[in-house]
Design an enzyme around this catalytic site. Structure first.
Site, PDB file in Angstrom:
ATOM      1  N   GLN A 110      43.765  30.319  31.653  1.00  0.00           N
ATOM      2  CA  GLN A 110      43.642  31.036  30.375  1.00  0.00           C
ATOM      3  C   GLN A 110      42.596  30.353  29.480  1.00  0.00           C
ATOM      4  O   GLN A 110      41.788  31.002  28.829  1.00  0.00           O
ATOM      5  CB  GLN A 110      45.009  31.072  29.681  1.00  0.00           C
ATOM      6  CG  GLN A 110      44.990  31.525  28.231  1.00  0.00           C
ATOM      7  CD  GLN A 110      44.547  32.982  28.086  1.00  0.00           C
ATOM      8  OE1 GLN A 110      44.654  33.764  29.035  1.00  0.00           O
ATOM      9  NE2 GLN A 110      44.034  33.330  26.914  1.00  0.00           N
ATOM     10  N   GLU A 111      42.605  29.032  29.477  1.00  0.00           N
ATOM     11  CA  GLU A 111      41.730  28.286  28.576  1.00  0.00           C
ATOM     12  C   GLU A 111      40.267  28.323  29.009  1.00  0.00           C
ATOM     13  O   GLU A 111      39.379  28.501  28.182  1.00  0.00           O
ATOM     14  CB  GLU A 111      42.190  26.825  28.486  1.00  0.00           C
ATOM     15  CG  GLU A 111      43.534  26.625  27.809  1.00  0.00           C
ATOM     16  CD  GLU A 111      43.486  26.830  26.288  1.00  0.00           C
ATOM     17  OE1 GLU A 111      42.496  27.381  25.783  1.00  0.00           O
ATOM     18  OE2 GLU A 111      44.446  26.437  25.611  1.00  0.00           O
TER      19      GLU A 111
END
Ligand code: GLU
Length: 488
Positions: A315-316
């Protein structure tokens, strides 16, 4: 010869007595119980299914899958125990269903095709699916039925797709295809992905569930309009179970349960986008193996599931150690300068340091959460705090409570979080404005990746490129314990 009167006189008492006896015996023997009554009396609902990612399988928490979840709710509704049996292929599934002492229901992602309706009865539909021609990226995209000619096509034996291709032959006599009962849909997709066959035909829900594992699998075209999936019941004239089944399916459709299950199991492509889904598959094969060891070490040191950490990393930064954002966060876990310092990370662009720092930070946040927040919500709250900061999360929990909702339930707090960006709400909070919608997406995406990463160790994927990579992590056995997988 007897006269009629004499006959009547002699025989009537005997006939009467026999009639009464017959009547009495009819009264003393209870009528045959209906299927539904039998299920309720025995306290067991026997269901046959296929062991596949789109129907029924084991994950980190034990038994799961779309069909399993739905049929489990049906059993609960009936107040009976669910007994799942798996058939090795579709022909076996239907033959078991027709046995008098066999399972009463097949919940297996089955299209209620015309051919099948002759051998079984189908419930109301719970999912619309489209049969899709699948090809391999890099090959010419098939876009109409004529493009199937001369190709090596494999589908499941006894499937709605075999039926469909067979009837297509009337229009395209040169069409050839093969069927197999030794494979599952996931194998068909893998065979296309690896170039062992040219094309296959699968339902859109199966593709949605599996696309994230196969980076080269693409949709050519939809072979027909959508078809309906339903549960199959053995043929017969006792409609008690069918009526109950239909009433249940109508109910879950109306109360939103069905939609929630669809989102959870088939929503990947909606969330990731079609391109995102096969990009994820590519990253899973090419990027994750480089960092898997770091995720595992860091997770173990802080008592976190490594797949959750890996999901956060995706996600990051999409698992890129040199990721940099305009807001000054950087690295695989996108740490701020402040967090990095607090976690003793000297170089944020170093993948190992970034992952270790991220894990430490998440564990710290999780520890600080109020004790009233329990798992699994606790994990989702920790992720939200990781994204937006604990102060803002506390504000949202207070607003949630003021609304009469539960501040310890993620489902409730996530509805309120977006208010932190509206003045009428944030002006009343302690920490003021925040982009409250962000942690909601952040958590939703991570949960999605986390699910996918858990499903990567499905036994069904064994033998695939993916399973052969170092990614092949220990699986989970029936009791929820980790078990070593066989060496490939
Ligand atoms: N839905 C298919 C059928 O009803 C089987 C699974 C698939 O190929 O997608 O036969």
């Amino acid at each position: 010869m007897f006269s009629q009167t004499a006959f009547r006189r002699r025989c009537t008492p005997w006939v009467l007595a026999t009639g009464i006896l017959l009547l009495m015996s009819g009264c003393s023997e209870p009528p045959k119980p209906s299927t539904l009554e039998r299920i309720q009396k025995e306290g067991v609902l026997r269901v046959v299914t296929r062991n596949s990612p789109a129907t029924y399988f084991q994950d980190r928490n034990g038994e799961t899958g779309f069909e399993y979840e739905l049929v489990k709710r049906f059993a609960e509704d009936l107040g009976v125990e669910l007994k799942i049996e798996t058939a090795d292929n579709l022909d076996e599934l239907f033959s078991r269903l027709s046995q008098p002492d066999g399972p009463v229901l097949a919940a297996a992602g089955l299209v209620g095709s015309e051919g099948r309706k002759r051998q079984a009865r189908f419930s109301h539909s719970y999912l619309q699916v489209t049969p899709q021609i699948i090809y391999r990226d890099g090959q010419t995209r098939p876009s109409r039925p004529e493009d199937l000619l001369g190709k090596r096509i494999l589908v499941l034996k006894g499937s709605s797709h075999a039926e469909q291709l067979e009837s297509l032959k009337a229009r395209l006599p040169g069409l050839q295809f093969e069927v197999s009962d030794a494979v599952e849909v996931v194998d068909l997709l893998r065979m296309v992905d690896e170039g062992q066959i040219d094309l296959t035909l699968v339902d859109s829900n199966e593709l949605a569930m599996n696309q994230v594992y196969f980076s080269k699998v693409r949709v050519g075209f939809d072979l027909s309009d959508p078809s309906s999936l339903g549960w199959a019941l053995a043929s017969g004239d006792d409609n008690s179970l069918l009526e109950k089944t239909n009433a249940f399916l109508d109910k879950v459709e109306q109360n939103g349960t069905l939609q929630r299950l669809k989102d959870r199991y088939y929503g990947h492509v909606d969330v990731l986008g079609y391109v995102g889904a096969y990009t994820f598959a590519k990253h899973l094969q090419q990027r994750l193996p480089r960092y898997e060891g770091f995720f595992r070490q860091a997770a173990q040191a802080h008592g976190i599931d490594w797949r959750l950490l890996a999901a956060m990393g995706y996600q990051e930064s999409l698992w890129q150690p040199d990721a940099i954002s305009k807001t000054g966060v950087r690295g695989l876990m996108m740490l701020t300068q402040r967090t990095a310092q607090a976690m003793a990370v000297s170089n944020r662009l170093d993948a190992k340091q970034s992952i270790t720092g991220g894990a430490k930070y998440l564990a710290q946040i999780q520890e600080q959460l109020p004790a009233e927040i329990v798992e699994p919500d606790r994990t989702w709250f920790a992720l939200a705090a990781y994204n937006i900061g604990n102060g803002h999360l506390e504000d949202a929990r207070r607003l949630t409570e003021a609304e009469g909702l539960n501040p310890n339930k993620w489902l409730d707090v996530k509805q309120i979080l977006p208010r932190l960006s509206q003045k009428q709400w944030y002006s009343k909070t302690r920490h003021g404005y925040a982009r409250g919608g962000e942690p909601v997406h952040f958590v939703a995406n991570i949960r999605r990746y986390y699910d996918i990463l858990t499903w990567v160790n499905l036994p069904q994927l064994e033998g695939s490129q993916l399973a052969e990579s170092s990614l092949h992590v220990p699986g989970i056995d029936k009791a929820g314990n980790e078990k070593p997988l066989p060496q490939l």
